[in-house]
Scaffold this motif. Sequence first.
Motif, PDB file in Angstrom:
ATOM      1  N   ASP A  26       0.222  29.693 -15.431  1.00  0.00           N
ATOM      2  CA  ASP A  26       0.671  31.043 -15.102  1.00  0.00           C
ATOM      3  C   ASP A  26       0.659  31.280 -13.598  1.00  0.00           C
ATOM      4  O   ASP A  26       1.541  31.957 -13.060  1.00  0.00           O
ATOM      5  CB  ASP A  26      -0.211  32.078 -15.803  1.00  0.00           C
ATOM      6  CG  ASP A  26       0.486  33.422 -15.938  1.00  0.00           C
ATOM      7  OD1 ASP A  26       1.388  33.533 -16.787  1.00  0.00           O
ATOM      8  OD2 ASP A  26       0.153  34.339 -15.171  1.00  0.00           O
ATOM      9  N   SER A  29       3.758  29.589 -12.183  1.00  0.00           N
ATOM     10  CA  SER A  29       4.930  30.384 -12.526  1.00  0.00           C
ATOM     11  C   SER A  29       5.046  31.605 -11.626  1.00  0.00           C
ATOM     12  O   SER A  29       6.115  31.891 -11.063  1.00  0.00           O
ATOM     13  CB  SER A  29       4.839  30.811 -13.990  1.00  0.00           C
ATOM     14  OG  SER A  29       5.895  31.692 -14.335  1.00  0.00           O
ATOM     15  N   GLU A  33       7.885  32.387  -8.864  1.00  0.00           N
ATOM     16  CA  GLU A  33       8.678  33.608  -9.010  1.00  0.00           C
ATOM     17  C   GLU A  33       8.654  34.439  -7.734  1.00  0.00           C
ATOM     18  O   GLU A  33       9.632  35.112  -7.402  1.00  0.00           O
ATOM     19  CB  GLU A  33       8.148  34.459 -10.166  1.00  0.00           C
ATOM     20  CG  GLU A  33       8.543  33.972 -11.540  1.00  0.00           C
ATOM     21  CD  GLU A  33       8.104  34.943 -12.624  1.00  0.00           C
ATOM     22  OE1 GLU A  33       7.360  35.900 -12.305  1.00  0.00           O
ATOM     23  OE2 GLU A  33       8.520  34.751 -13.778  1.00  0.00           O
ATOM     24  N   SER A  51       5.505  21.242 -18.847  1.00  0.00           N
ATOM     25  CA  SER A  51       5.362  22.524 -18.159  1.00  0.00           C
ATOM     26  C   SER A  51       6.289  22.625 -16.959  1.00  0.00           C
ATOM     27  O   SER A  51       6.880  23.683 -16.695  1.00  0.00           O
ATOM     28  CB  SER A  51       3.904  22.715 -17.711  1.00  0.00           C
ATOM     29  OG  SER A  51       3.040  22.765 -18.827  1.00  0.00           O
ATOM     30  N   GLN A  54       9.717  23.274 -18.234  1.00  0.00           N
ATOM     31  CA  GLN A  54       9.821  24.656 -18.716  1.00  0.00           C
ATOM     32  C   GLN A  54      10.124  25.617 -17.576  1.00  0.00           C
ATOM     33  O   GLN A  54      10.975  26.515 -17.710  1.00  0.00           O
ATOM     34  CB  GLN A  54       8.512  25.056 -19.400  1.00  0.00           C
ATOM     35  CG  GLN A  54       8.524  26.458 -19.989  1.00  0.00           C
ATOM     36  CD  GLN A  54       7.222  26.801 -20.695  1.00  0.00           C
ATOM     37  OE1 GLN A  54       6.444  25.921 -21.054  1.00  0.00           O
ATOM     38  NE2 GLN A  54       6.976  28.085 -20.880  1.00  0.00           N
ATOM     39  N   LEU A  55       9.461  25.427 -16.433  1.00  0.00           N
ATOM     40  CA  LEU A  55       9.705  26.313 -15.295  1.00  0.00           C
ATOM     41  C   LEU A  55      11.016  25.984 -14.589  1.00  0.00           C
ATOM     42  O   LEU A  55      11.680  26.887 -14.064  1.00  0.00           O
ATOM     43  CB  LEU A  55       8.526  26.232 -14.319  1.00  0.00           C
ATOM     44  CG  LEU A  55       7.184  26.744 -14.850  1.00  0.00           C
ATOM     45  CD1 LEU A  55       6.143  26.778 -13.742  1.00  0.00           C
ATOM     46  CD2 LEU A  55       7.324  28.125 -15.480  1.00  0.00           C
ATOM     47  N   LYS A  56      11.389  24.724 -14.584  1.00  0.00           N
ATOM     48  CA  LYS A  56      12.678  24.359 -13.989  1.00  0.00           C
ATOM     49  C   LYS A  56      13.833  24.998 -14.751  1.00  0.00           C
ATOM     50  O   LYS A  56      14.852  25.361 -14.149  1.00  0.00           O
ATOM     51  CB  LYS A  56      12.838  22.845 -13.961  1.00  0.00           C
ATOM     52  CG  LYS A  56      12.072  22.159 -12.842  1.00  0.00           C
ATOM     53  CD  LYS A  56      12.376  20.667 -12.810  1.00  0.00           C
ATOM     54  CE  LYS A  56      11.733  19.992 -11.609  1.00  0.00           C
ATOM     55  NZ  LYS A  56      12.015  18.539 -11.573  1.00  0.00           N
ATOM     56  N   ARG A  58      13.883  27.787 -15.830  1.00  0.00           N
ATOM     57  CA  ARG A  58      13.965  29.173 -15.331  1.00  0.00           C
ATOM     58  C   ARG A  58      14.419  29.205 -13.875  1.00  0.00           C
ATOM     59  O   ARG A  58      14.310  30.225 -13.209  1.00  0.00           O
ATOM     60  CB  ARG A  58      12.604  29.838 -15.481  1.00  0.00           C
ATOM     61  CG  ARG A  58      12.216  30.099 -16.934  1.00  0.00           C
ATOM     62  CD  ARG A  58      10.750  30.410 -17.096  1.00  0.00           C
ATOM     63  NE  ARG A  58      10.264  31.406 -16.156  1.00  0.00           N
ATOM     64  CZ  ARG A  58       8.971  31.712 -15.965  1.00  0.00           C
ATOM     65  NH1 ARG A  58       8.045  31.049 -16.663  1.00  0.00           N
ATOM     66  NH2 ARG A  58       8.625  32.621 -15.099  1.00  0.00           N
ATOM     67  N   LEU A  60      13.100  27.805 -11.303  1.00  0.00           N
ATOM     68  CA  LEU A  60      12.010  27.917 -10.351  1.00  0.00           C
ATOM     69  C   LEU A  60      11.818  26.578  -9.637  1.00  0.00           C
ATOM     70  O   LEU A  60      12.011  25.510 -10.220  1.00  0.00           O
ATOM     71  CB  LEU A  60      10.718  28.333 -11.050  1.00  0.00           C
ATOM     72  CG  LEU A  60      10.758  29.715 -11.713  1.00  0.00           C
ATOM     73  CD1 LEU A  60       9.451  29.995 -12.452  1.00  0.00           C
ATOM     74  CD2 LEU A  60      11.029  30.803 -10.678  1.00  0.00           C
TER      75      LEU A  60
END
Length: 255
Positions: A26, A29, A33, A51, A54-56, A58, A60
């Motif tokens: 978190d 992330s 952000e 993980s 997962q953020l890529k 988005r 990020l």
Amino acid sequence: MSFAANQLLAGRKVLVTGAARGLGFDFASAIAEAGASVVMADILADRLAESVEQLKRRDLAVSGVAVDLADPASIERCAKQAVETLGGLDGLVNNAAITNSGGRSSEQLEIGMFDKVMTVNVRGTWLMCNACLPALRACGRGSIVNLASDTALWGAPNLMAYVASKGAVIAMTRSLAREAGSDNVTVNAIAPGLTLVEATEYVPQARHDTYHNGRALQRAQVPEDVSGAVVFALSDLSRFITGQLLAVNGGFVMN
């Protein structure tokens, strides 16, 4: 909670340890952000890869690197790779830690387990700070955020190794803040309360109830409650704050 709108960390370059899951994920992330490029480090290689992806997805700016905080050579490689990947380093979040002493009284705790927890949580944090300090000094405004725990403030029972390690992290934070201040590097500690993450699923319901009922803000604590403090500590909003401990626990302990 979204940090995308404020962009408090636009252009920053940050390394987060223990970022494959839980609070570390978190933090990574939220930091990304807020506009930073983030290297996520963890010993759980497969989980870390998931993980990061997962953020890529988005959009990020994150990447991953393996690290074992019990291995000094691994720590050096992690810091070097983070600096090379990011082209420098502005921030370090020392989140990685182990517990492994839950349910055992001080008298029941094995010496080997005590040593293991102290090796990862204290020595690992110390060595990661040392490995990253040259790059943090070079950036002109570096920030280190060490994750402590409010268990070190109220003396949680049957967690002797973990509580001792987090107390040491608090003390180490203050000492390093003195050493690094002349190079405009801030060093602060954040002490979360019991937070609803994967790693706390083993905690007995009675302890969750104790926290819930003892907080001034009587609700469960979630990772997003802590992420804002981490982003703040990395940002220019905290540029004249160093050597401090911020308890983020809904008022369970008022530091």
